[in-house]
Motif scaffolding. Structure first.
Motif, mmCIF file in Angstrom:
data_model
loop_
_atom_site.group_PDB
_atom_site.id
_atom_site.type_symbol
_atom_site.label_atom_id
_atom_site.label_comp_id
_atom_site.label_asym_id
_atom_site.label_seq_id
_atom_site.Cartn_x
_atom_site.Cartn_y
_atom_site.Cartn_z
ATOM 1 N N TRP A 164 39.727 13.622 47.066
ATOM 2 C CA TRP A 164 38.671 13.242 48.259
ATOM 3 C C TRP A 164 38.458 11.689 48.045
ATOM 4 O O TRP A 164 37.270 11.241 47.464
ATOM 5 C CB TRP A 164 37.237 13.802 47.667
ATOM 6 C CG TRP A 164 37.208 15.227 47.825
ATOM 7 C CD1 TRP A 164 38.227 16.216 48.575
ATOM 8 C CD2 TRP A 164 36.386 16.170 47.046
ATOM 9 N NE1 TRP A 164 37.786 17.623 48.263
ATOM 10 C CE2 TRP A 164 36.735 17.560 47.429
ATOM 11 C CE3 TRP A 164 35.241 15.988 46.282
ATOM 12 C CZ2 TRP A 164 36.164 18.667 46.819
ATOM 13 C CZ3 TRP A 164 34.589 17.074 45.549
ATOM 14 C CH2 TRP A 164 34.858 18.559 45.955
ATOM 15 N N GLU A 185 29.040 8.186 37.984
ATOM 16 C CA GLU A 185 28.596 9.417 36.867
ATOM 17 C C GLU A 185 27.583 8.812 35.883
ATOM 18 O O GLU A 185 28.160 7.958 35.232
ATOM 19 C CB GLU A 185 29.819 10.002 36.510
ATOM 20 C CG GLU A 185 29.900 11.295 35.802
ATOM 21 C CD GLU A 185 31.271 11.784 35.584
ATOM 22 O OE1 GLU A 185 31.505 12.890 35.531
ATOM 23 O OE2 GLU A 185 32.052 10.645 35.448
ATOM 24 N N ARG A 203 28.835 13.832 48.697
ATOM 25 C CA ARG A 203 27.833 14.671 47.889
ATOM 26 C C ARG A 203 28.059 16.030 48.681
ATOM 27 O O ARG A 203 28.069 17.036 47.908
ATOM 28 C CB ARG A 203 26.342 14.164 47.952
ATOM 29 C CG ARG A 203 25.635 15.060 46.922
ATOM 30 C CD ARG A 203 24.208 15.298 47.147
ATOM 31 N NE ARG A 203 24.150 16.740 47.483
ATOM 32 C CZ ARG A 203 23.055 17.349 48.144
ATOM 33 N NH1 ARG A 203 22.134 16.562 48.051
ATOM 34 N NH2 ARG A 203 23.050 18.551 48.469
ATOM 35 N N ARG A 221 30.352 17.345 50.050
ATOM 36 C CA ARG A 221 31.795 17.877 49.574
ATOM 37 C C ARG A 221 31.736 18.456 48.320
ATOM 38 O O ARG A 221 32.366 19.454 48.131
ATOM 39 C CB ARG A 221 32.939 16.812 49.847
ATOM 40 C CG ARG A 221 33.628 16.745 51.034
ATOM 41 C CD ARG A 221 34.781 16.091 50.912
ATOM 42 N NE ARG A 221 35.948 17.008 50.593
ATOM 43 C CZ ARG A 221 37.114 16.808 51.336
ATOM 44 N NH1 ARG A 221 37.361 15.613 51.903
ATOM 45 N NH2 ARG A 221 38.137 17.467 51.529
ATOM 46 N N MET A 222 31.264 17.767 47.255
ATOM 47 C CA MET A 222 30.965 18.115 46.079
ATOM 48 C C MET A 222 30.006 19.370 45.840
ATOM 49 O O MET A 222 30.419 20.166 44.876
ATOM 50 C CB MET A 222 30.290 16.762 45.042
ATOM 51 C CG MET A 222 30.356 17.299 43.660
ATOM 52 S SD MET A 222 32.179 17.355 42.941
ATOM 53 C CE MET A 222 31.734 17.631 41.184
ATOM 54 N N ASP A 242 31.969 22.592 42.749
ATOM 55 C CA ASP A 242 31.822 21.304 41.689
ATOM 56 C C ASP A 242 32.358 21.930 40.471
ATOM 57 O O ASP A 242 33.188 21.076 39.706
ATOM 58 C CB ASP A 242 30.421 20.983 41.628
ATOM 59 C CG ASP A 242 29.500 22.090 41.107
ATOM 60 O OD1 ASP A 242 28.372 21.819 41.586
ATOM 61 O OD2 ASP A 242 30.059 22.923 40.478
#
Length: 164
Positions: A102, A109, A134, A136-137, A141
């Motif tokens: 992605w 992080e 965000r 997508r994650m 995850d």
């Protein structure tokens, strides 16, 4: 004495851009920090469901890079990389985060650790630069599985007397 399992990680979405994962571990802060930052431990915990780790390079210094790659059962390579922005052993790290699958989903992080009475609380944050990243994650995850792997490794590092 058997170490106490503190239960699953709590996953929260405090705003439109951030994912928080909070978990307690029955281990001293220095050991928990090492398990999250030393390649010999990260190799055992990073792949969420026991996939093969193909690469695990960590240059734990400000400006240093990390690159982690695991291979799924169907042969898909999942490659994560970034650069360390802050390192305060054993209480904090912050680094850029990019999943090569992605490339538009850039994030920062961070991990904050705090120990009370031998229990280390880890607050992990993944803050994306936009809502699309965000979103997508949030769909997949693997973070909770990573934290389960960390707990399993920490438990295996206990000596026969139940101390770390």
């Amino acid at each position: 004495m058997t170490p106490k399992r503190h239960g699953p990680a709590a996953v929260e979405f405090p705003n439109d851009l951030e994912i928080l994962v909070i978990r307690e571990f029955d281990a001293p802060i220095e050991l928990v920090f090492d398990v999250f930052t030393k390649p010999e431990h990260v190799r055992k915990t990073f792949a969420p469901y026991g996939e093969e780790i193909k690469e695990c390079s960590i240059d734990l210094r400000i400006g240093g890079n990390y690159h982690l790659v695991f291979v799924t059962g169907d042969g898909t390579e999942c490659s994560f990389r970034g650069t360390y922005l802050e390192i305060e052993p054993p209480t904090r790290t912050a680094q850029t985060w990019l999943f090569d699958g992605w490339p538009e989903a850039h994030a920062v992080e961070s991990m904050v650790l705090h120990e009370t009475h031998g229990v280390t609380k880890v607050t992990y944050s993944l803050a994306f630069r936009d809502q699309a990243g965000r979103a997508r994650m949030a769909k997949y995850d693997g973070l909770v599985a990573n934290f389960d792997n960390v707990e399993d490794l920490l438990r295996s590092l206990h000596d026969p007397k139940g101390t770390v």
